[in-house]
Enzyme design. Sequence first.
Site, PDB file in Angstrom:
ATOM      1  N   ARG A  65      28.545   9.306  -7.450  1.00  0.00           N
ATOM      2  CA  ARG A  65      29.545   8.421  -6.815  1.00  0.00           C
ATOM      3  C   ARG A  65      30.192   7.449  -7.800  1.00  0.00           C
ATOM      4  O   ARG A  65      30.998   6.617  -7.392  1.00  0.00           O
ATOM      5  CB  ARG A  65      28.940   7.621  -5.648  1.00  0.00           C
ATOM      6  CG  ARG A  65      28.153   8.435  -4.631  1.00  0.00           C
ATOM      7  CD  ARG A  65      28.971   9.508  -3.989  1.00  0.00           C
ATOM      8  NE  ARG A  65      28.238  10.165  -2.899  1.00  0.00           N
ATOM      9  CZ  ARG A  65      28.556  11.354  -2.410  1.00  0.00           C
ATOM     10  NH1 ARG A  65      29.588  12.016  -2.911  1.00  0.00           N
ATOM     11  NH2 ARG A  65      27.854  11.890  -1.431  1.00  0.00           N
ATOM     12  N   ASN A 287      25.219  19.890   4.608  1.00  0.00           N
ATOM     13  CA  ASN A 287      26.041  21.087   4.506  1.00  0.00           C
ATOM     14  C   ASN A 287      25.760  21.768   3.173  1.00  0.00           C
ATOM     15  O   ASN A 287      25.974  21.164   2.133  1.00  0.00           O
ATOM     16  CB  ASN A 287      27.524  20.725   4.602  1.00  0.00           C
ATOM     17  CG  ASN A 287      28.395  21.942   4.836  1.00  0.00           C
ATOM     18  OD1 ASN A 287      27.904  23.019   5.138  1.00  0.00           O
ATOM     19  ND2 ASN A 287      29.700  21.773   4.699  1.00  0.00           N
ATOM     20  N   ASP A 314      20.329  18.316  -4.474  1.00  0.00           N
ATOM     21  CA  ASP A 314      21.591  18.094  -3.751  1.00  0.00           C
ATOM     22  C   ASP A 314      21.679  16.638  -3.299  1.00  0.00           C
ATOM     23  O   ASP A 314      22.027  16.329  -2.159  1.00  0.00           O
ATOM     24  CB  ASP A 314      21.725  19.037  -2.558  1.00  0.00           C
ATOM     25  CG  ASP A 314      23.157  19.066  -1.997  1.00  0.00           C
ATOM     26  OD1 ASP A 314      24.090  18.787  -2.757  1.00  0.00           O
ATOM     27  OD2 ASP A 314      23.312  19.340  -0.788  1.00  0.00           O
ATOM     28  N   PHE A 332      28.205  14.318   5.836  1.00  0.00           N
ATOM     29  CA  PHE A 332      27.146  15.242   5.474  1.00  0.00           C
ATOM     30  C   PHE A 332      26.412  14.739   4.233  1.00  0.00           C
ATOM     31  O   PHE A 332      27.012  14.153   3.337  1.00  0.00           O
ATOM     32  CB  PHE A 332      27.720  16.631   5.155  1.00  0.00           C
ATOM     33  CG  PHE A 332      28.242  17.377   6.347  1.00  0.00           C
ATOM     34  CD1 PHE A 332      27.386  18.088   7.171  1.00  0.00           C
ATOM     35  CD2 PHE A 332      29.604  17.391   6.631  1.00  0.00           C
ATOM     36  CE1 PHE A 332      27.871  18.800   8.259  1.00  0.00           C
ATOM     37  CE2 PHE A 332      30.096  18.098   7.711  1.00  0.00           C
ATOM     38  CZ  PHE A 332      29.229  18.803   8.534  1.00  0.00           C
ATOM     39  N   GLY A 333      25.105  14.981   4.161  1.00  0.00           N
ATOM     40  CA  GLY A 333      24.372  14.745   2.931  1.00  0.00           C
ATOM     41  C   GLY A 333      23.181  13.821   3.074  1.00  0.00           C
ATOM     42  O   GLY A 333      23.166  12.925   3.917  1.00  0.00           O
TER      43      GLY A 333
END
Length: 427
Positions: A65, A287, A314, A332-333
């Site tokens: 990020r 996802n 992930d 998602f995540g």
Amino acid sequence: MKLLIRSVRITDAASPYDGQIKDLLIEDGLIRQIGENLEAGEAQVLQASGLHASAGWVDMRVASRDPGFEHKEDLNSVRKAAARGGFTEIVLLPNSEPVVHSKDTLNYIRQAGRGGLVNLHVAAAVTRKAQGVDFTEMIDLHEAGAIAFTDGEHSVQNADLLLKTIQYLQPLDALLMNRPEDHQLTLYGQMHEGVASTLTGMKGLPSLAEEMMLTRDLKLLEYALEKSPYNSGNPVLHVSLISTKEAVALIREAKQKGLPVSCDIAAHQLAFRDNDLLGFDTNLKVNPPFRAEEDFAALLGGLADGTIDAIVSDHSPHDEESKNLEFDQADFGITGLETAFAVANMYAGLGAGALVEKFTAGPRRILRLKPNVIEVGAPAHLTFFDPDAMWTFDKTLSKSKNTPFLGKVMKGKVVGVANNGKFEWYI
């Protein structure tokens, strides 16, 4: 730094000491001695029951990020979380703001991680802004140090663009990573399409979307190779985050045909099924989604027979404003750097040696990284762990807390990491 690690089981298939319990003497960032009852001298002595040592672990899929969304995660916090999870090298996705589609952004990230406990590798975008329209300057980015090319959290939808990318990268012996998802089939989807999605009334993400895109990608890879004189023997296409039984079968068949393809799965994919989403916990919204029991069984089979080359975290950090919402509005995540090993250790059905390979030799081969072997004179690039230790994940070093594992008892604990002359010990 001079350290003596007592009675550690070496878990490294490439090492002449694999499976043996030895003392390790580390000095000035190098493994100086490996033996029994080594003299400590001025060295700091460390030991723990059940201790294993392996080559430092590599995570092939991490969202940092930074730049742009530092309130969710920054390069400093992501390195702390990675080290605590046992990773000494991580590959950062290009989905920042700006997207990693220029040398300036690439160099900013690479410089930030230079010489630290955790090496930062950067995957550059295939297309500008990862929007799937115009190519980036891939040759320049490759020469600037991009370890691979991917649009990261976005699948490459345009078949001609993906084909040309393969053809463009082959002479460079560079890697293309793509997550197979046909966005037209998953539009507005929230969870795996099945009985659970029907019961909750949510639109499903069908397995077909992954399988159709993967079939396309493998066909394009085969087509590109037929017309290419280049063959380095390295994987050309890496398939990220497979999740269905059909995807495992397709990868297995492609490898049997000799196609230069590799793949990974997310560790958390092994821990949950689609039925677990009946409680609408947004920390379980990922996802690809958690699939059905038959898909889980196929993933275990793929891990056991080598079809699946690597396990990744992930790691996808999100703030409260992105997750503390109605299920269909949440992003998602989940975060996964600190729990990936323990989760895989509990659910992958592999012994310590085979499991470690999914975090070490597998990723290093795919990414064209030099082998990292535990032997005298080698760099002390190590992860220390106890596969049988029980611990509670009660605190995260990530800036974000979107994980279903907080407060859970885990099996398989990271004890320490060493890299670039630096060392951290967690007990």
